[in-house]
Design a protein around this motif. Structure first.
Motif, PDB file in Angstrom:
ATOM      1  N   LEU A 384       9.459  15.360  16.027  1.00  0.00           N
ATOM      2  CA  LEU A 384       8.175  15.274  16.718  1.00  0.00           C
ATOM      3  C   LEU A 384       7.132  14.713  15.767  1.00  0.00           C
ATOM      4  CD1 LEU A 384       8.081  18.781  18.456  1.00  0.00           C
ATOM      5  CD2 LEU A 384       8.445  16.589  19.615  1.00  0.00           C
ATOM      6  N   ILE A 385       6.075  14.162  16.342  1.00  0.00           N
ATOM      7  CA  ILE A 385       4.925  13.697  15.578  1.00  0.00           C
ATOM      8  C   ILE A 385       3.683  14.348  16.168  1.00  0.00           C
ATOM      9  CG2 ILE A 385       3.526  11.705  14.906  1.00  0.00           C
ATOM     10  CD1 ILE A 385       6.023   9.966  15.345  1.00  0.00           C
ATOM     11  N   VAL A 386       2.819  14.880  15.324  1.00  0.00           N
ATOM     12  CA  VAL A 386       1.512  15.337  15.770  1.00  0.00           C
ATOM     13  C   VAL A 386       0.494  14.278  15.356  1.00  0.00           C
ATOM     14  CG1 VAL A 386       0.989  16.690  13.674  1.00  0.00           C
ATOM     15  CG2 VAL A 386      -0.111  17.282  15.844  1.00  0.00           C
ATOM     16  N   TYR A 387      -0.487  14.045  16.218  1.00  0.00           N
ATOM     17  CA  TYR A 387      -1.518  13.053  15.918  1.00  0.00           C
ATOM     18  C   TYR A 387      -2.780  13.427  16.675  1.00  0.00           C
ATOM     19  CZ  TYR A 387      -0.155  11.062  20.467  1.00  0.00           C
ATOM     20  OH  TYR A 387       0.118  10.888  21.804  1.00  0.00           O
ATOM     21  N   ALA A 388      -3.885  12.853  16.263  1.00  0.00           N
ATOM     22  CA  ALA A 388      -5.159  13.053  16.959  1.00  0.00           C
ATOM     23  C   ALA A 388      -5.425  11.842  17.839  1.00  0.00           C
ATOM     24  CB  ALA A 388      -6.296  13.237  15.954  1.00  0.00           C
ATOM     25  N   THR A 389      -6.095  12.071  18.954  1.00  0.00           N
ATOM     26  CA  THR A 389      -6.397  10.962  19.848  1.00  0.00           C
ATOM     27  C   THR A 389      -7.558  11.340  20.755  1.00  0.00           C
ATOM     28  OG1 THR A 389      -5.408   9.325  21.340  1.00  0.00           O
ATOM     29  CG2 THR A 389      -4.837  11.642  21.729  1.00  0.00           C
ATOM     30  N   GLN A 390      -7.932  10.425  21.617  1.00  0.00           N
ATOM     31  CA  GLN A 390      -8.884  10.694  22.687  1.00  0.00           C
ATOM     32  C   GLN A 390      -8.150  10.551  24.011  1.00  0.00           C
ATOM     33  OE1 GLN A 390     -12.304   8.169  22.425  1.00  0.00           O
ATOM     34  NE2 GLN A 390     -13.068   9.122  20.558  1.00  0.00           N
ATOM     35  N   GLN A 391      -8.315  11.552  24.855  1.00  0.00           N
ATOM     36  CA  GLN A 391      -7.689  11.520  26.167  1.00  0.00           C
ATOM     37  C   GLN A 391      -8.702  11.984  27.197  1.00  0.00           C
ATOM     38  OE1 GLN A 391      -4.407  14.258  27.271  1.00  0.00           O
ATOM     39  NE2 GLN A 391      -3.147  12.411  27.374  1.00  0.00           N
TER      40      GLN A 391
END
Length: 427
Positions: A384-391
């Motif tokens: 898995l990868i964790v990341y920050a984003t805008q949703q």
């Protein structure tokens, strides 16, 4: 490429992710979306006695396994079963289940809880074993994550990551917080609060320390934070900027971006002080270092070719090789613990998207449909990868499977959550 505390990482490397106000919330909501191609159908019954416990163990295990992308839940509405209950194999097989988890949560006289589980192979009619934990109320969630790890490993043959931790940064009004939380975002505890920006948290290989950059001295300075005791230590406060710390795999040193000699270059910084050793010798900005897990390479971002691209070099320095050739702007490299994958952020038509490269073949895939991704970090099992984003106009942490088919949003009620780093397996 300038390093300032108020420019976003995805638009300026190693910059603070400045935010709108964020209520300091330790509770996240996990929302799983997408359908995987090969998911294992599993029935997870409500644990007997969990209705009277502070945490619903069965529901936590179900959310963990769904978020991994490897499992699909079979409906168990109204079913309560403990570790001594032998499932009706024919009935559960007809419902499509390949396996089943049952268990119980029992209060003890001293205020602790006895948590037990049993895992069943429905297809073969086999008892795959169980576990038991005696924990305080505060550790009930951790026991649920350990159950998830047990189930995941039994059924996939690989270690689960549910009892590991993530670190991330929030900003509320003019207060910055560095948090340590469960892998699902719950149980967050503040490691540091500051009126000045905090950026670039980085876990040590043994999970005992967090390096980070603080601006409390009105410039970037690198500290380490002992997660167990809360004690911190100054690691780099040289002339100019000190930023983007990355631990060596043996935990004996950091590589960081220092501007002590003018430009922003990579240096090896010993944990016990001493003169840092310069690794890059360019007139460009070299930043965001990341070690390969075997210690053979340091990946980093440089604009030496005219725009930010990812390069790699030996840990002793020397001439680097360019790694990314797809796209004109690539930053934030993260190497998977198994050494197979490179995650990074690429600017595509003005959008910043999470990409994944298979290092052996050089094949690159875009795995998100969002346009403001940043700060990827791999789970310790590389799945898995964790990341920050805008949703939908909100900042959030997301996890994704490597094929991008299963995503989970770890979001607060409102506001911004930034700069995640996924910690190692607990030792």
């Amino acid at each position: 490429m300038s390093i300032t505390p108020f420019i976003r990482r995805r638009t300026a490397v190693a910059a603070l992710l400045a935010a709108s106000t964020l209520p300091v919330l330790a509770q996240f909501r996990v929302e799983v979306s997408g359908v995987g191609l090969t998911q294992l159908p599993i029935a997870i019954a409500a644990f007997r006695g969990e209705a009277q416990a502070p945490q619903k163990i069965g529901a936590i295990v179900r959310a963990d396994l769904e978020r991994s992308g490897m499992f699909r839940s079979v409906d168990t509405t109204g079913i309560i079963a403990d570790e001594n209950t032998r499932p009706d194999l024919v009935a559960w097989r007809q419902k499509g289940a390949d396996s089943m988890v049952t268990g119980s949560v029992s209060p003890l006289a001293d205020g602790r809880f006895d948590v037990r589980l049993r895992l069943w192979d429905i297809v073969r009619g086999q008892d795959l074993g169980g576990q038991s934990y005696t924990v305080g109320a505060a550790d009930l969630r951790l026991s649920a994550h350990r159950i998830s790890d047990f189930v995941y490993e039994k059924l996939t043959g690989e270690k689960g990551v549910f009892s590991t931790r993530i670190a991330y940064v929030t900003k509320a009004a003019q207060k910055y917080n560095l948090w340590v939380a469960d892998s699902d975002g719950e149980g967050a505890q503040s490691a540091l609060t500051s009126p000045e920006p905090i950026i670039s948290p980085s876990w040590s290989p043994n999970g005992s320390q967090l390096a980070y950059v603080s601006f409390e001295s009105r410039k970037p300075v690198i500290y380490s934070h002992d997660v167990a005791t809360g004690k911190r230590r100054l690691l780099a406060n040289f002339r100019g900027s000190n930023s983007a710390p990355a631990w060596s795999p043996d935990g004996k040193q950091l590589v960081a971006t220092l501007s002590r000699d003018g430009g922003s270059q990579l240096y090896a910084v010993g944990l016990n002080g001493g003169e840092p050793r310069r690794l890059t010798q360019s007139s460009s900005i070299d930043t965001e270092p990341a070690y390969s897990p075997d210690g053979r390479f340091i990946y980093f971002v440089s604009d030496r070719g005219g725009a930010p691209q990812i390069y790699r070099m030996s840990p002793g320095g020397g001439n680097p090789d360019r790694v990314t050739f797809t796209g004109s702007y690539n930053i934030s490299p993260a190497v998977s613990p198994d050494g197979r994958w490179l995650a990074y952020i690429s600017r595509v038509g003005g959008a910043f998207k999470l990409h994944l490269m298979e290092l052996a073949s050089g094949t690159v895939t875009s795995i998100t449909d969002t346009s403001a991704d940043e700060s990827p970090s791999f789970a310790p099992n590389s799945r898995l990868i964790v990341y920050a984003t805008q949703q939908q106009g909100r900042e959030a942490l997301m996890t994704t499977t490597l094929d991008g088919k299963i995503k989970a949003r770890l979001s607060g009620a409102s506001g911004d959550i930034r700069e995640p780093d996924w910690g190692p397996f607990q030792r």
